[in-house]
Scaffold this motif. Structure first.
Motif, short mmCIF file in Angstrom:
data_model
loop_
_atom_site.label_atom_id
_atom_site.label_comp_id
_atom_site.label_asym_id
_atom_site.label_seq_id
_atom_site.Cartn_x
_atom_site.Cartn_y
_atom_site.Cartn_z
N TYR A 162 -21.96 -66.74 0.63
CA TYR A 162 -22.26 -67.45 -0.61
C TYR A 162 -23.35 -66.68 -1.33
CZ TYR A 162 -21.54 -71.92 -3.05
OH TYR A 162 -21.15 -72.90 -3.92
N GLY A 163 -23.20 -66.52 -2.64
CA GLY A 163 -24.23 -65.77 -3.35
C GLY A 163 -24.53 -66.32 -4.74
N PHE A 164 -25.72 -65.96 -5.24
CA PHE A 164 -26.16 -66.36 -6.58
C PHE A 164 -26.81 -65.16 -7.27
CE2 PHE A 164 -26.02 -70.51 -4.61
CZ PHE A 164 -25.72 -71.38 -5.65
N THR A 165 -26.59 -65.07 -8.58
CA THR A 165 -27.38 -64.12 -9.37
C THR A 165 -28.61 -64.86 -9.89
OG1 THR A 165 -26.24 -64.70 -11.41
CG2 THR A 165 -25.31 -62.90 -10.12
N GLU A 166 -29.59 -64.08 -10.39
CA GLU A 166 -30.80 -64.74 -10.87
C GLU A 166 -30.53 -65.60 -12.09
OE1 GLU A 166 -34.66 -62.94 -9.85
OE2 GLU A 166 -33.58 -61.03 -9.94
N ASP A 167 -29.47 -65.29 -12.83
CA ASP A 167 -29.18 -66.13 -14.00
C ASP A 167 -28.15 -67.23 -13.68
OD1 ASP A 167 -27.13 -64.36 -13.69
OD2 ASP A 167 -27.01 -63.77 -15.80
N GLY A 168 -27.97 -67.53 -12.39
CA GLY A 168 -27.26 -68.75 -12.03
C GLY A 168 -25.76 -68.65 -11.79
N LYS A 169 -25.19 -67.44 -11.86
CA LYS A 169 -23.77 -67.32 -11.49
C LYS A 169 -23.67 -67.42 -9.97
CE LYS A 169 -22.31 -63.43 -13.45
NZ LYS A 169 -23.11 -62.81 -14.54
N GLU A 170 -22.58 -68.03 -9.49
CA GLU A 170 -22.43 -68.12 -8.04
C GLU A 170 -21.03 -67.70 -7.62
OE1 GLU A 170 -22.09 -72.43 -6.56
OE2 GLU A 170 -23.00 -72.70 -8.53
N ALA A 171 -20.88 -67.32 -6.36
CA ALA A 171 -19.57 -66.95 -5.81
C ALA A 171 -19.60 -67.17 -4.32
CB ALA A 171 -19.27 -65.48 -6.11
N ARG A 172 -18.42 -67.43 -3.76
CA ARG A 172 -18.33 -67.60 -2.31
C ARG A 172 -17.09 -66.88 -1.79
NH1 ARG A 172 -16.61 -73.58 -0.58
NH2 ARG A 172 -15.42 -72.48 1.00
N ALA A 173 -17.07 -66.62 -0.51
CA ALA A 173 -15.87 -66.09 0.14
C ALA A 173 -15.78 -66.72 1.52
CB ALA A 173 -15.95 -64.57 0.25
N ALA A 174 -14.55 -66.91 1.97
CA ALA A 174 -14.26 -67.58 3.24
C ALA A 174 -14.80 -69.00 3.22
CB ALA A 174 -14.76 -66.78 4.44
N GLY A 175 -15.11 -69.56 4.38
CA GLY A 175 -15.58 -70.93 4.43
C GLY A 175 -14.46 -71.93 4.26
N ALA A 176 -13.24 -71.49 4.54
CA ALA A 176 -12.08 -72.33 4.29
C ALA A 176 -11.48 -72.89 5.58
CB ALA A 176 -11.04 -71.54 3.51
N GLY A 177 -12.08 -72.58 6.71
CA GLY A 177 -11.57 -73.10 7.98
C GLY A 177 -10.56 -72.16 8.60
N PRO A 178 -10.27 -72.39 9.88
CA PRO A 178 -9.41 -71.44 10.62
C PRO A 178 -7.97 -71.38 10.12
CG PRO A 178 -10.10 -73.27 12.02
CD PRO A 178 -10.85 -73.41 10.74
N VAL A 179 -7.43 -72.50 9.61
CA VAL A 179 -6.06 -72.46 9.10
C VAL A 179 -5.96 -71.42 7.98
CG1 VAL A 179 -4.28 -73.75 7.87
CG2 VAL A 179 -5.64 -74.89 9.63
#
Lengths: 348, 348
Positions: A162-179
């Motif tokens: 999970y990540g954020f830029t200093e101006d508030g944009k965010e993004a994530r990858a994975a974290g969706a469970g084993p299925v």
């Protein structure tokens, strides 16, 4: 402010003095799939650089508060109870609260966030600032002193970047469970190891010392019995508990175990790379510095085969400016810092 | 012969005439994870070559009888009830039964087999021959006229390969469920497709037409909602139902979908190869002929992208003597043929 329908959770407030002279408190909650922790901190007007010296006034612990796992009602009860416990422990009440940051697993979509915000709004007076985040965000904040900037990689039973830029944009990858393919996680590593044992047994794969090591660990006498073992209770944490066996086998030179760990490093690194690239955290030249907060049992230094170190090595090749951080405080403290910071920003 | 504890299942027997002049019947049961089918056939002394002309006297259907899924008690009740229904429908009773072949999923170990045999022994008179097998064995028998020889590949929601030599050696591969890597199955194909959608969305994988096709099929508006969708009900069959979408995307030229199907072909072929090699079904020169019975939705001819055909092509390269068979009868008939054959062998 509604009273809770069973009329008990907030009863302690009636026994407290009416006057509440202090400058108030903030609450930080980390709601994971096994435990929920609530931290209460004072809302003193420290400067940002001193945030790590804010004292912890109270810490309360409860069970799972992931609405996907236990259902909406149970999740809400758990969260409300753990907040009441923390406030009660330090002699505060809801009217003293200035800000709440609730970082809870299972927040995957703006609608999840809004639903929880609406419900928090019913509990607290209207002046209280409320922030709802995925639990990964609290882990990030625990390594960045409450600042939402950089990337966090969590790899415990599950995994998420999970990540954020200093101006508030965010993004994530994975974290969706084993299925949905979180294969770098503790569950993923252990499930691959169990699969390798089955494949070696039925002739689809190479023989491996994982067979004897895992059977011994589980107290089983044949790989066939592993099928019944997984059916008996397919909880992710129970399966992920086999990770140390895989690490030991890899350290002892087992090729199959080694390959499983190398694959897991690639999977974890690819989650971080996806987030960093989408947010441009590495700058235009790809060499900019950014914090990478590393959290979770899989990333802790295991004897010689250090998964976390290998992930950082892999990411450094792409992003030489990566600065890895292993937090010294728990995510709930990160959530409290986040509440503090967000409040200060709004009222500066 | 015990009466069932709720005293109802076998009550119909008391209303039947005492004399039972026929030469008896056999029962064949196919107990899968969604339905259980029981077939009743006459025990007429036909020769083996005429087994396919044995009439079906009765067919009864019930729900799941996999003890891993529904528990031992429910599985037993379901199996007992479906046998009583089949006998009652054709006016037979337990004393007319000569042999029972119970082929049920979840029989993964000799201890499973023995437990079920002991319990069947309590239901039937002592002269009744009882055979307990994994449900894959009934599928094999449905393609080989009740002979235990050759290999069966099942690929529906799950997948398993199972084989027998003519002198009674047996071997299996896969059939261990998704946690343990049954990736060629319908569940496996669909889970990989869902994973591909998540990876394309969060930046870890190539973009794919699976995204729009799967979202449309599920009535969702964003890949993030897939996470909640899988948590809401992680039943394997619900996920496996997405296979036709993957096939359509591959047929339309989507590279990601195509790769998922090609991987699945490799996984399925590797299960068959493992069984054939361990049993030496292909003879010493590797060119011997053996039947390969192909069963399950994944292996049925889908429009242009025919997974079953690709699996056979792949296996033919290693074992030119493979003779593929797509059975014309359901596995429960295979189980009844197996009961008939096994009985005839014992009393020849």
């Amino acid at each position: 402010m509604k009273r809770y329908r069973n009329g008990e959770i907030w009863d302690f407030e009636y026994e407290m003095p009416l006057a509440d002279g202090a400058s108030g408190v903030v609450l930080g909650l980390d709601g994971g799939t096994t435990t929920t922790v609530c931290i209460c901190m004072p809302m003193n007007p420290f400067s940002n650089s001193q945030i790590e010296s804010l004292p912890i006034l109270a810490r309360a612990v409860a069970g799972c508060s992931n609405h996907n796992s236990v259902g909406e009602t149970a999740a809400r009860e758990t969260l409300e109870q753990v907040m009441a416990d923390a406030l009660s422990k330090c002699g505060s009440k809801r009217s003293s609260v200035r800000a709440v940051c609730l970082a809870v697993s299972g927040v995957n979509h703006p609608t999840d966030q809004q639903r929880i915000l609406n419900w928090l709004r019913d509990i607290f007076p209207s002046h209280v600032r409320l922030y709802v985040q995925n639990d990964a965000v609290a882990a990030l904040a625990s390594g960045t002193m409450g600042k939402l900037h950089g990337c966090v990689l969590i790899a415990g039973t599950g995994t998420i970047a999970y990540g954020f830029t200093e101006d508030g944009k965010e993004a994530r990858a994975a974290g969706a469970g084993p299925v949905l393919g979180d294969w770098g996680s503790g569950y993923g590593i252990a499930a691959q190891a169990l699969t390798a044992v089955i494949k070696a047994y039925d002739g689809r794969g190479s023989s491996t010392t994982l067979t004897s090591s895992i059977l011994q660990k589980l107290g089983l006498s044949s790989p066939e019995e592993i099928i019944g073992w997984t059916y008996a209770d397919p909880s992710w944490a129970r399966i992920a508990a086999l990770v140390p066996v895989v690490v030991s086998c890899a350290e002892a030179g087992d090729e199959v175990a080694n390959k499983i760990l190398l694959d897991s490093v690639q999977q974890l690194a690819s989650s971080v790379k996806a987030v960093v690239e989408r947010l441009g955290l590495c700058g235009e030249d790809g060499k900019g510095t950014f914090p990478l907060v590393m959290v979770g049992g899989v990333l802790e230094a295991n004897k010689r085969w250090d998964i976390g170190k290998e992930v950082i090595n892999c990411i450094s090749k792409h992003f030489p400016g990566v600065q890895s951080i292993r937090p010294q405080v728990e995510p709930a403290v990160g959530a409290a810092w986040l509440a503090w910071n967000s409040f200060m920003k709004e009222f500066q």
